[in-house]
Scaffold this motif. Structure first.
Motif, mmCIF file in Angstrom:
data_model
loop_
_atom_site.group_PDB
_atom_site.id
_atom_site.type_symbol
_atom_site.label_atom_id
_atom_site.label_comp_id
_atom_site.label_asym_id
_atom_site.label_seq_id
_atom_site.Cartn_x
_atom_site.Cartn_y
_atom_site.Cartn_z
ATOM 1 N N LEU A 14 -1.280 8.585 -1.430
ATOM 2 C CA LEU A 14 -1.489 8.161 -2.811
ATOM 3 C C LEU A 14 -2.332 6.889 -2.813
ATOM 4 O O LEU A 14 -2.073 5.967 -2.051
ATOM 5 C CB LEU A 14 -0.129 7.893 -3.473
ATOM 6 N N SER A 33 -2.943 3.564 -3.871
ATOM 7 C CA SER A 33 -2.087 2.569 -4.514
ATOM 8 C C SER A 33 -2.886 1.364 -4.986
ATOM 9 O O SER A 33 -3.731 0.847 -4.245
ATOM 10 C CB SER A 33 -1.008 2.101 -3.535
ATOM 11 N N HIS A 72 6.940 5.183 -4.250
ATOM 12 C CA HIS A 72 5.515 4.881 -4.364
ATOM 13 C C HIS A 72 4.919 4.510 -3.009
ATOM 14 O O HIS A 72 3.866 5.048 -2.616
ATOM 15 C CB HIS A 72 5.297 3.723 -5.350
ATOM 16 N N ARG A 115 4.727 7.404 -0.499
ATOM 17 C CA ARG A 115 3.601 8.297 -0.793
ATOM 18 C C ARG A 115 2.246 7.633 -0.537
ATOM 19 O O ARG A 115 1.248 8.336 -0.360
ATOM 20 C CB ARG A 115 3.698 8.788 -2.241
ATOM 21 N N ALA A 116 2.227 6.304 -0.527
ATOM 22 C CA ALA A 116 0.981 5.581 -0.262
ATOM 23 C C ALA A 116 0.786 5.299 1.228
ATOM 24 O O ALA A 116 -0.289 4.829 1.629
ATOM 25 C CB ALA A 116 0.967 4.266 -1.038
ATOM 26 N N GLU A 171 11.422 12.564 0.762
ATOM 27 C CA GLU A 171 10.155 11.847 0.653
ATOM 28 C C GLU A 171 9.647 11.416 2.030
ATOM 29 O O GLU A 171 8.443 11.492 2.313
ATOM 30 C CB GLU A 171 10.324 10.634 -0.267
ATOM 31 N N VAL A 214 9.809 10.353 -9.628
ATOM 32 C CA VAL A 214 8.515 10.541 -8.969
ATOM 33 C C VAL A 214 7.371 10.240 -9.937
ATOM 34 O O VAL A 214 6.361 9.640 -9.565
ATOM 35 C CB VAL A 214 8.399 11.972 -8.400
ATOM 36 N N GLN A 215 7.531 10.654 -11.181
ATOM 37 C CA GLN A 215 6.515 10.354 -12.194
ATOM 38 C C GLN A 215 6.340 8.847 -12.349
ATOM 39 O O GLN A 215 5.213 8.341 -12.453
ATOM 40 C CB GLN A 215 6.905 10.990 -13.527
ATOM 41 N N ALA A 240 6.923 6.657 -10.082
ATOM 42 C CA ALA A 240 6.371 6.137 -8.824
ATOM 43 C C ALA A 240 4.885 6.428 -8.665
ATOM 44 O O ALA A 240 4.212 5.779 -7.852
ATOM 45 C CB ALA A 240 7.132 6.730 -7.649
ATOM 46 N N THR A 241 4.376 7.389 -9.415
ATOM 47 C CA THR A 241 2.977 7.810 -9.239
ATOM 48 C C THR A 241 2.119 7.588 -10.477
ATOM 49 O O THR A 241 0.947 7.983 -10.489
ATOM 50 C CB THR A 241 2.926 9.298 -8.847
ATOM 51 N N ASP A 242 2.661 6.968 -11.491
ATOM 52 C CA ASP A 242 1.915 6.660 -12.712
ATOM 53 C C ASP A 242 1.113 5.375 -12.483
ATOM 54 O O ASP A 242 1.594 4.265 -12.728
ATOM 55 C CB ASP A 242 2.884 6.505 -13.883
ATOM 56 N N ILE A 243 -0.104 5.521 -12.010
ATOM 57 C CA ILE A 243 -0.914 4.377 -11.595
ATOM 58 C C ILE A 243 -1.184 3.423 -12.756
ATOM 59 O O ILE A 243 -1.127 2.190 -12.585
ATOM 60 C CB ILE A 243 -2.248 4.849 -10.973
#
Length: 577
Positions: free
Chosen positions: A51, A53, A85, A88-89, A113, A279-280, A282-285
């Motif tokens: 991801l 980041s 986050h 995933r990064a 994860e 997860v949403q 954690a990934t909502d930039i």
């Protein structure tokens, strides 16, 4: 044959039976080499399909200007999402140390994860203290064989096993209490040597607002920049330690691997609704940039301290081993004007009490404020019982202003996220932090108690930043408001009787057992409606507050009785509480 010889023979047999044989190790290694998955889901050997980041630019700037960045993580909801986050990064490696890992929703989500990261090609290593973690050797056998990039180890396993049954626990108390008491309490989370998190949170629902019955008010801090390399060095020393054992080499786990008796979880099944929401987050930039990145602070100095892996086992070089404890003591001793502390367990070691007493003598006007648990909010009433024994000493000799957290603070809807929690949920304090003179902050795993001083390994950050100290102070100040905490103070003094009672209480408190003087020096107070909050030494204190007893809002009378009994008769157990 005398009893001394039999006892020695028992100890030798017990210790010998805790070791896995070299032949068994070879067999287990051969099996897991075949069973561990080695397929990769990502062909990108540089970025590992990670991801993208926004923290990457923060790290790059920290390396350019040489100033570490930090971010306060007070909310359980953010703490879980932030861990996802960074997993995933991750591009290269993830290293984790924790005291507790429970196989509940949060614990299993983290494993899923980490497994996904391992399948991308990220090297994942996890060290878990064995005492209160995982449990089922069948489950530990499964996670030990999931992927070649995912490795688990355990610190100081009792009898060399993953699971300590009630019978084993009793046996350990009888034969090996000294060894069993030596625990790794570090909570460290490192990604790519760039991002490092320390604090009080373990891997369990109650640390992330995911438990409907009981949740912790806890705290982490994220470090970004050069100092994270010190965290990696500390982790490596633990990973290579003789006290840390690969989970596949634990006796009960190796037996399951050899016999094929392992659990078979479906690691590919869809996430449930609450995990999807996490997860949403954690990934909502866009949201991360607005809500998280904006909280990042460039600090004057960031220092990571970790006790050595052999601290509980090696008393000969104690100063070298107790790095965090020594750093905390030095910083507290330097206080000039104000010391603000927050700890779940108000049980200071003899050395800490002596240091605080000296500080009070040298600087009689300095302010000492402590936020801690009440009996209603604590998860360990037996530890609270010891702090109950010392209330008079803390208030009168050390000059503490003590605030005890309510089991359901009025601001609970602001402190905790909705979802699993409700108006019946009980809350407890678990954060370990302090601020010195509105400039220096410490956040970590250290509870400022005898266990943290001598029996546990601990880790934490010491931060030199007035801006960060202000943020931390603001959060703790909310916790100690009357609507969120009770005030602990001396009872109104009765001429002559109070002096006699105080003298008897002092003598009684110093006894390791039979602290049975019934008249207590202090009690809990609640602010009267439409009255102003003032300090106990204010002339209007007793006019503004009303006494609510030693144990307000405690539902179980048995809990009160046990607390009083432990306080009276178990003072000798203080060093291991």
């Amino acid at each position: 044959m005398n009893w001394r010889f039999l006892t020695l023979l028992f100890f030798v047999f017990t210790l010998a039976s805790c070791q896995i044989s070299q032949q068994t190790k070879r067999k287990v290694t051969q099996i897991i080499e075949v069973q561990k998955d080695n397929t990769l889901t990502c062909d990108d050997v540089i970025d590992r399909c990670a991801l993208l980041s926004p923290y990457e630019s923060v790290f790059n700037q920290a390396m350019i200007d040489g100033k570490d960045r930090v971010q306060l993580i007070d909310y359980g909801s953010d703490a879980l999402a932030m861990r996802i986050h960074f997993i995933r990064a991750a591009k290269k490696n993830i290293d984790i140390q924790t005291f507790i890992w429970v196989n509940d929703d949060a614990g299993l989500l983290m494993i899923r994860e980490l497994l996904a990261a391992a399948r991308r090609g990220v090297k994942v290593r996890v060290i878990i203290d064995q005492m209160f973690s995982m449990g089922s050797p069948r489950f530990v056998a499964e996670i030990s064989t999931l992927h070649e990039n995912l490795s688990f180890r355990m610190y100081n396993p009792v009898f060399g096993e993953a699971d300590t049954s009630p019978l084993d626990f009793v046996g350990a108390l009888a034969c090996c209490l000294a060894s069993m008491n030596k625990r790794m309490h570090n909570k460290v989370f490192i990604v790519d040597g760039q991002y490092g998190m320390v604090g009080g949170r373990n891997f369990q629902n109650r640390y992330y607002d995911w438990d409907a019955v009981f949740n912790y008010k806890d705290r982490d801090v994220l470090g970004i920049g050069p100092e994270v390399s010190a965290m990696s060095e500390s982790f490596e020393s633990f990973w290579q330690s003789e006290h840390v054992v690969p989970t596949e080499y634990l006796l009960d786990v190796s037996q399951r691997i050899l016999s094929g008796k392992v659990t078979h979880n479906d690691w590919e099944k869809p996430y449930d609704e609450k995990a999807v929401i996490k997860v949403q987050q954690a990934t909502d930039i866009k949201s991360i940039k607005e809500k998280w990145i904006s909280e990042v602070v460039a600090v004057n100095k960031l220092d990571f301290f970790s006790d050595t892996h052999d601290k509980p086992f090696n008393k000969k070089s104690r100063k070298k081993n107790i790095q965090l404890t020594e750093s905390i003591n030095d910083l507290i001793a330097s206080t000039e004007h104000k010391l603000l502390m927050q700890t779940p367990y108000l049980v200071f070691s003899k050395k800490a009490r002596k240091m605080l007493k000296k500080l009070r003598k040298e600087k009689p006007d300095y302010e000492l404020i402590v936020s801690t648990n009440s009996l209603a909010s604590t998860d360990a009433f037996y530890v609270y019982a010891i702090s109950f024994k010392y209330k008079r000493y803390y208030l009168k000799k050390l000059g503490m202003n003590i605030h005890e957290f309510r089991k359901q603070p009025a601001d609970w809807t602001d402190m905790f996220s909705f979802g699993q929690i409700n108006e019946k949920t009980r809350f407890g304090m678990h954060s370990k932090s302090f601020v010195v003179d509105d400039r220096y902050s410490m956040i970590g795993s250290h509870n400022f108690d005898p266990r943290s001083d001598y029996l546990n390994t601990e880790a934490g950050f010491i931060i030199d930043s007035e801006i960060f100290a202000q943020k931390l102070t603001k959060n703790i100040t909310q916790d100690i408001l009357n609507k969120n905490s009770w005030r602990v103070a001396a009872k109104e003094q009765i001429p002559f009787f109070s002096d006699v009672s105080g003298f008897m209480a002092t003598i009684s408190r110093k006894l390791p057992v039979f602290d049975i003087w019934p008249f207590r020096y202090a009690t809990s107070y609640e602010l009267k409606e439409n009255h102003e909050e003032v300090a106990p030494n204010h002339p209007d204190f007793y006019k503004n507050y009303e006494a609510v007893g030693n144990f307000p809002k405690v539902d179980l009378p048995l809990k009160e009785i046990q607390t009083i009994i432990i306080s009276a008769f178990a003072g000798f157990a203080e060093p291991v509480m």
